[in-house]
Motif scaffolding. Structure first.
Motif, PDB file in Angstrom:
ATOM      1  N   GLU A 225       9.470   8.974   5.978  1.00 19.54           N
ATOM      2  CA  GLU A 225       9.177   7.890   6.916  1.00 19.54           C
ATOM      3  C   GLU A 225       7.677   7.650   7.066  1.00 19.54           C
ATOM      4  N   TYR A 226       6.980   7.669   5.947  1.00 14.43           N
ATOM      5  CA  TYR A 226       5.541   7.423   5.992  1.00 14.43           C
ATOM      6  C   TYR A 226       5.273   5.969   6.376  1.00 14.43           C
ATOM      7  N   GLY A 227       4.408   5.777   7.363  1.00 13.79           N
ATOM      8  CA  GLY A 227       4.071   4.424   7.794  1.00 13.79           C
ATOM      9  C   GLY A 227       4.967   3.864   8.871  1.00 13.79           C
ATOM     10  N   THR A 228       5.713   4.730   9.569  1.00 16.20           N
ATOM     11  CA  THR A 228       6.545   4.285  10.684  1.00 16.20           C
ATOM     12  C   THR A 228       5.670   3.636  11.752  1.00 16.20           C
ATOM     13  N   GLY A 229       6.201   2.602  12.403  1.00 18.33           N
ATOM     14  CA  GLY A 229       5.483   2.021  13.533  1.00 18.33           C
ATOM     15  C   GLY A 229       5.092   0.578  13.328  1.00 18.33           C
ATOM     16  N   SER A 230       4.062   0.167  14.028  1.00 15.60           N
ATOM     17  CA  SER A 230       3.644  -1.234  14.047  1.00 15.60           C
ATOM     18  C   SER A 230       3.201  -1.704  12.663  1.00 15.60           C
ATOM     19  N   SER A 231       3.253  -3.019  12.497  1.00 17.91           N
ATOM     20  CA  SER A 231       2.854  -3.624  11.213  1.00 17.91           C
ATOM     21  C   SER A 231       1.340  -3.761  11.158  1.00 17.91           C
ATOM     22  N   ARG A 232       0.664  -2.640  11.024  1.00 16.78           N
ATOM     23  CA  ARG A 232      -0.803  -2.634  11.062  1.00 16.78           C
ATOM     24  C   ARG A 232      -1.359  -2.820   9.650  1.00 16.78           C
ATOM     25  N   ASP A 233      -1.938  -3.994   9.384  1.00 20.31           N
ATOM     26  CA  ASP A 233      -2.462  -4.231   8.048  1.00 20.31           C
ATOM     27  C   ASP A 233      -3.644  -3.330   7.737  1.00 20.31           C
ATOM     28  N   TRP A 234      -4.395  -2.899   8.767  1.00 20.57           N
ATOM     29  CA  TRP A 234      -5.537  -2.042   8.499  1.00 20.57           C
ATOM     30  C   TRP A 234      -5.124  -0.635   8.091  1.00 20.57           C
ATOM     31  N   ALA A 235      -3.871  -0.255   8.346  1.00 21.57           N
ATOM     32  CA  ALA A 235      -3.406   1.021   7.803  1.00 21.57           C
ATOM     33  C   ALA A 235      -3.416   0.977   6.280  1.00 21.57           C
ATOM     34  N   ALA A 236      -3.169  -0.205   5.710  1.00 20.37           N
ATOM     35  CA  ALA A 236      -3.238  -0.374   4.250  1.00 20.37           C
ATOM     36  C   ALA A 236      -4.643  -0.737   3.799  1.00 20.37           C
ATOM     37  N   LYS A 237      -5.294  -1.645   4.531  1.00 20.07           N
ATOM     38  CA  LYS A 237      -6.648  -2.040   4.145  1.00 20.07           C
ATOM     39  C   LYS A 237      -7.607  -0.859   4.183  1.00 20.07           C
ATOM     40  N   GLY A 238      -7.525  -0.065   5.252  1.00 19.37           N
ATOM     41  CA  GLY A 238      -8.393   1.089   5.374  1.00 19.37           C
ATOM     42  C   GLY A 238      -8.111   2.127   4.307  1.00 19.37           C
ATOM     43  N   THR A 239      -6.835   2.305   3.981  1.00 17.49           N
ATOM     44  CA  THR A 239      -6.460   3.227   2.905  1.00 17.49           C
ATOM     45  C   THR A 239      -7.116   2.795   1.598  1.00 17.49           C
TER      46      THR A 239
ATOM     47  N   ASN B 167       2.650  -3.492   2.686  1.00 20.27           N
ATOM     48  CA  ASN B 167       1.223  -3.717   2.901  1.00 20.27           C
ATOM     49  C   ASN B 167       0.368  -2.936   1.903  1.00 20.27           C
ATOM     50  N   LEU B 168       0.791  -1.726   1.552  1.00 22.25           N
ATOM     51  CA  LEU B 168       0.044  -0.967   0.548  1.00 22.25           C
ATOM     52  C   LEU B 168      -0.031  -1.751  -0.763  1.00 22.25           C
ATOM     53  N   ILE B 169       1.122  -2.285  -1.184  1.00 22.96           N
ATOM     54  CA  ILE B 169       1.140  -3.086  -2.412  1.00 22.96           C
ATOM     55  C   ILE B 169       0.245  -4.305  -2.253  1.00 22.96           C
ATOM     56  N   GLY B 170       0.288  -4.919  -1.061  1.00 17.07           N
ATOM     57  CA  GLY B 170      -0.529  -6.096  -0.807  1.00 17.07           C
ATOM     58  C   GLY B 170      -2.014  -5.826  -0.888  1.00 17.07           C
ATOM     59  N   MET B 171      -2.408  -4.554  -0.821  1.00 13.55           N
ATOM     60  CA  MET B 171      -3.818  -4.187  -0.973  1.00 13.55           C
ATOM     61  C   MET B 171      -4.084  -3.513  -2.316  1.00 13.55           C
TER      62      MET B 171
END
Length: 903
Positions: A780-794, A814-818
């Motif tokens: 369940e990696y990435g559970t929670g709100s749809s935070r785009d910065w979780a992917a952008k920051g990664t 979102n990871l793929i989107g970045m």
């Protein structure tokens, strides 16, 4: 988009008082023998209407229509559905970076020789500024005015930028601060139920549908509107004419029977449903509610359930349109024409629900509402329901339970610790479980008059008996719209709430997203000096670690009346069913049952206090209601003028290197592990959120740029500045990186020098060395709100791939989107079972002929030269996602397409 042809002959007309309107009849597909449309779940019918109407033989093919029309409940064909929503909804935390990226795309388009004006939303976009107000001031009549003044002071640059977007971008509207929470504004005003568009034959009606940059966009499912939360980068693609590509969903039917009993609230119901569905396992699925219990349920209660879909893991929690939907639209001030259009269209299309209709579902879940009991959820997750009768014992148990099992890991000797709160000569003793925050907040409950009025009635009864909130409790009332205070005042309940300290602090999403503001110094000092497990009780939907307040470890979700009750009690270490909640002014013990309002009292108050005219008056002036917003003056210009000295808005680097020719996909070689993580790592753990610590990389950056700590504001308010967000990624104070098991927070071991340092600083060292990075995680990696910065920051940290046991839907996308590759360990395996320590060097073998869901080989070599090899699944699920990954992300894909189309 407008359909270029109608291969199934589905376009027809129907009559309304507005005249004839076009309609794409999905039953035409049943007549053609393509499926039993009348047995499809209502949510699937709405998706089917979209692909049927948009079928153009290019973006949406005839096969897309046929596959969805033949939806098999037991085993849906794993095909991709290109869904074209009618609109997009943003909130300002996630909306600012969306507008920043659009501005950056305009700048990039100009650099590539294209026309910047081509970058505009192609469908309606509404942004509601609701996430920026913070509870700095509370417990006074001036709290609202002072918090709003601080909000505008802190967010001046952001608001100027959004005003530029409002003026420069077409199809973009912004509802100013201090109007309400996006989801409640959406429910009460923005949603129309049915929209009108123009095609080559005239005006055509279509179901209201949307995506939003907040996971609780699902609240609108309570109104029969299909919609869910996506990352900001996905939303931007939709704005720019791209469909949402999703695998054909399974649909879980949830049958509701019976009615809630006396003293049981909608919040108790939704916490029960959340627990049931989390246990059922509905991640990535639609949940559709049906049964006689739905017919007896208010629309506000439906919206409360729908709101929590991210907490039970579903893509949607859907309630089809029925007679209660129409009644709610009337009650909230929609026009007679709008209501008639919804009724006529939904009946014509076959998406108007009655109890006699029985769709086929993938699986069934049932709940008799009469069995629901008063409950809370916590202390760390919304799905961990705690019956009120067990609250005290469960809290005591959590104190000694291991942190790995969501406890606090205290030793027996630590349980008796207390501390003194010394404040202006007054002294209070607090201990573990003392409630230091009691907040009526968030969209989940503040949209629901039954629980808001229940809180007011309980406050009225408590105040009449002379009860008061404990002096160390930070109390706050942050309604979801101005209509809430209108009906509380009309019911004569605001005065009682204020007597207990629940003064109005703002109209917005406050404590639930970490905008709780600081605790008073005497309280914070006592919590810190006593090393106490202090508690918050809030009427929200999220209670993950580190989210609400850095000084508060035990966070419980509860109904608004229970929030008031725990403010009176001052602790969660109490049995409210049997222990007195306080002492009356005449010295008598008062119990919760003595002040709890009856269902009849609540219903009677609702009928007297709420009118359609309230909604009409508030929303008719929504766009002009804030004079501070209206006074912001920005120049008209197609290109945004970036200010290099700004600490709020910066041009992000995502498009700096974009070029018309795309490089081939290649293997990732010699990667090091930046973070080794366990199960249920949330986007709150990954994404910058809440307060910015003075000694954090982001705090140091701000001070280097002349910003004093008092003006740091929150990470959310600075989402438009990648320099801040980059430094705050993986910086949550509660994240546990197994590479440094002795430390909590955003730390890691850097294998270049062997030192323990912040994740940001280590990533900078790796960047200098040219070393790619990976993140290893559990379930369940990435559970929670749809935070785009979780992917952008990664992405900005230099992470090329995340290898996890499983992913939550939005974050994977979102990871793929970045341009970050999501990989899953083999089924039944994890980094623990494979014997990985995170100290290995990783090679991931890729090639330019990569396919969706392909197995790829990963090898991990430890310091002794021993190699562990395993096959991982590429969690790029569709060809379109593969295009995004190949091009480096969604923004690059859309930009290159628009550039090509213009030449």
């Amino acid at each position: 988009m407008t359909a270029k042809f109608d291969p199934f002959g589905a376009r027809d007309v129907f009559s309304t008082s507005e005249g004839d309107l076009g309609i794409y009849r999905i039953r035409k597909l049943q007549e053609a023998g393509l499926g039993d449309i009348d047995k499809l779940p209502f949510s699937i019918r709405i998706l089917l209407e979209s692909v049927l109407r948009n079928c153009d033989g290019y973006i949406v093919s005839e096969d897309d229509v046929k596959l969805l029309a033949g939806w098999n409940p037991a085993n849906p064909v794993a095909s991709e559905v290109p869904f074209m929503p009618a609109r997009v909804v943003l909130q300002d935390f996630t909306g600012v970076p969306c507008v920043v990226d659009l501005a950056a795309m305009r700048s990039a388009m100009q650099r590539l020789g294209g026309d910047p004006a081509k970058i505009n939303p192609l469908i309606p976009v509404d942004l509601v500024i609701d996430h920026s107000v913070q509870v700095d001031k509370f417990g006074t009549q001036q709290a609202l005015e002072e918090n709003v003044a601080l909000e505008f002071h802190r967010n001046k640059e952001r608001y100027e930028f959004l005003r530029w977007g409002q003026k420069s971008l077409k199809n973009f509207q912004a509802i100013p601060p201090n109007v309400g929470i996006v989801h409640q504004v959406n429910l009460e005003y923005l949603a129309k139920g049915v929209f009108l568009r123009q095609d080559e034959k005239g005006t055509v009606a279509l179901p209201d549908s949307l995506v939003g940059t907040d996971s609780h966009t699902t609240m609108i499912n309570g109104l029969g509107v299909v919609g869910w939360g996506v990352g900001g980068i996905e939303a931007e693609a939709v704005m720019l004419g791209q469909p949402i590509y999703m695998l054909t969903p399974q649909v879980v039917g949830f049958e509701l029977t019976g009615k809630l009993g006396a003293g049981v609230t909608a919040t108790d119901m939704v916490l029960t449903i959340t627990q049931i569905l989390r246990k059922e396992g509905v991640v990535g699925k639609f949940v559709e509610f049906f049964g006689p219990g739905v017919s007896h349920m208010s629309l506000a209660d439906r919206a409360t359930i729908a709101n929590m879909a991210p907490e039970y893991g579903a893509t949607m929690g859907f309630f089809p349109v029925d007679s209660e939907t129409l009644n709610y639209m009337r009650r909230t001030g929609r026009t007679a024409g709008e209501v008639e259009r919804v009724e006529r269209y939904t009946k014509e299309l076959g998406i108007f629900r009655t109890d006699e209709m029985a769709p086929n579902y993938t699986s069934l879940v049932r709940l008799d509402l009469s069995t629901v009991e008063p409950s809370l959820a916590g202390p760390k997750r919304p799905q961990d329901r705690v019956p009120l009768k067990s609250m005290q014992s469960e809290f005591k148990k959590s104190l000694v339970t291991s942190p790995n099992e969501r406890g606090f890991g205290l030793a027996e000797a630590d349980l008796a610790r207390t501390a003194k709160v010394e404040d202006n000569g007054n002294s209070s003793t607090i201990g573990h479980g003392s409630v230091v925050i009691a907040a009526i907040t968030s969209c989940t409950n503040t949209s629901n008059p039954s629980v808001m009025l229940a809180a007011g009635l309980l406050a009225q009864k408590a105040a009449a008996k002379g009860l008061t909130s404990k002096p160390y409790v930070k109390t706050s009332l942050a309604p979801g719209s101005r209509v809430v205070t209108d009906y509380l005042e009309r019911a004569g309940l605001m005065d009682s709430l204020e007597k207990l300290g629940f003064n109005l602090v703002g109209y917005g999403c406050t404590t639930c997203i970490g905008n709780s503001g600081p605790l008073p110094d005497p309280v914070a000092n006592a919590v810190t000096s006593g090393s106490l497990v202090a508690s918050a009780v809030l009427s929200g939907n999220r209670n993950f670690e580190g989210r609400v307040n850095p000084h508060v470890k035990a966070n419980y979700l509860a109904s608004p009346p229970l929030v008031v009750a725990y403010a009176l009690a001052g602790t969660v270490d109490i049995d409210l069913n049997n222990d007195p909640i306080g002492t009356s002014s005449d010295g008598e013990s008062v119990y919760l049952k003595d002040i709890w309002p009856t269902n009849e009292e609540i219903l009677e108050t609702m009928e007297k206090a709420i009118t359609p005219e309230m909604f009409q008056a508030r929303y008719n002036s929504a766009y002009e209601s804030n004079p501070n917003w209206n006074a912001i003056n920005v120049p008209d210009s197609e290109l945004y003028t970036w200010d290099g000295s700004s600490t709020y808005i910066q041009e992000p680097p995502f498009l700096d290197d974009v070029k018309e020719t795309v490089d081939p996909i290649e293997s990732i070689s010699g990667a090091r592990v930046l973070a080794l993580l366990g199960d249920s790592v949330t986007t709150d753990h990954i994404s910058p959120a809440g307060a910015i610590a003075k000694d954090s990389p982001a705090g140091k950056y701000l001070m280097e740029h002349g910003v004093e700590p008092v003006d740091f504001n929150s990470y959310g308010s600075r989402r438009g500045n990648d320099r801040i967000m980059h430094r705050g990624t993986f910086a949550n104070i509660r994240i546990r990186n197994r590479l440094v098991p002795e430390k909590e927070g955003g730390w890691t071991k850097c294998f270049v020098n062997g030192e323990t340092m912040t994740i940001f600083d280590a990533a900078e060292v790796y960047k200098t060395e040219g070393t790619p990075l990976v993140v290893i995680a559990g379930k369940e990696y990435g559970t929670g709100s749809s935070r785009d910065w979780a992917a952008k920051g990664t992405f900005m940290l230099g992470v090329k791939a995340v290898i996890a046991s499983s992913f939550e839907r939005i974050h994977r996308s979102n990871l793929i989107g970045m341009g970050v590759l999501p990989l899953e360990f083999p089924a039944g395996s994890s980094w623990e079972t494979l014997g990985l320590t995170g100290e290995e060097t990783f090679d991931i073998y890729l090639s330019d002929d990569l396919k969706p869901l392909q197995q790829v080989t990963v090898s991990a070599k430890n310091a002794n030269g021993e190699v562990t090899t395993f096959d991982a699944t590429v969690r790029i699920d569709t060809p379109v996602e593969l295009d995004y990954y190949r091009n480096g992300g969604i923004l690059q894909t859309v930009l290159l397409k628009l550039l090509k189309d213009a030449k």
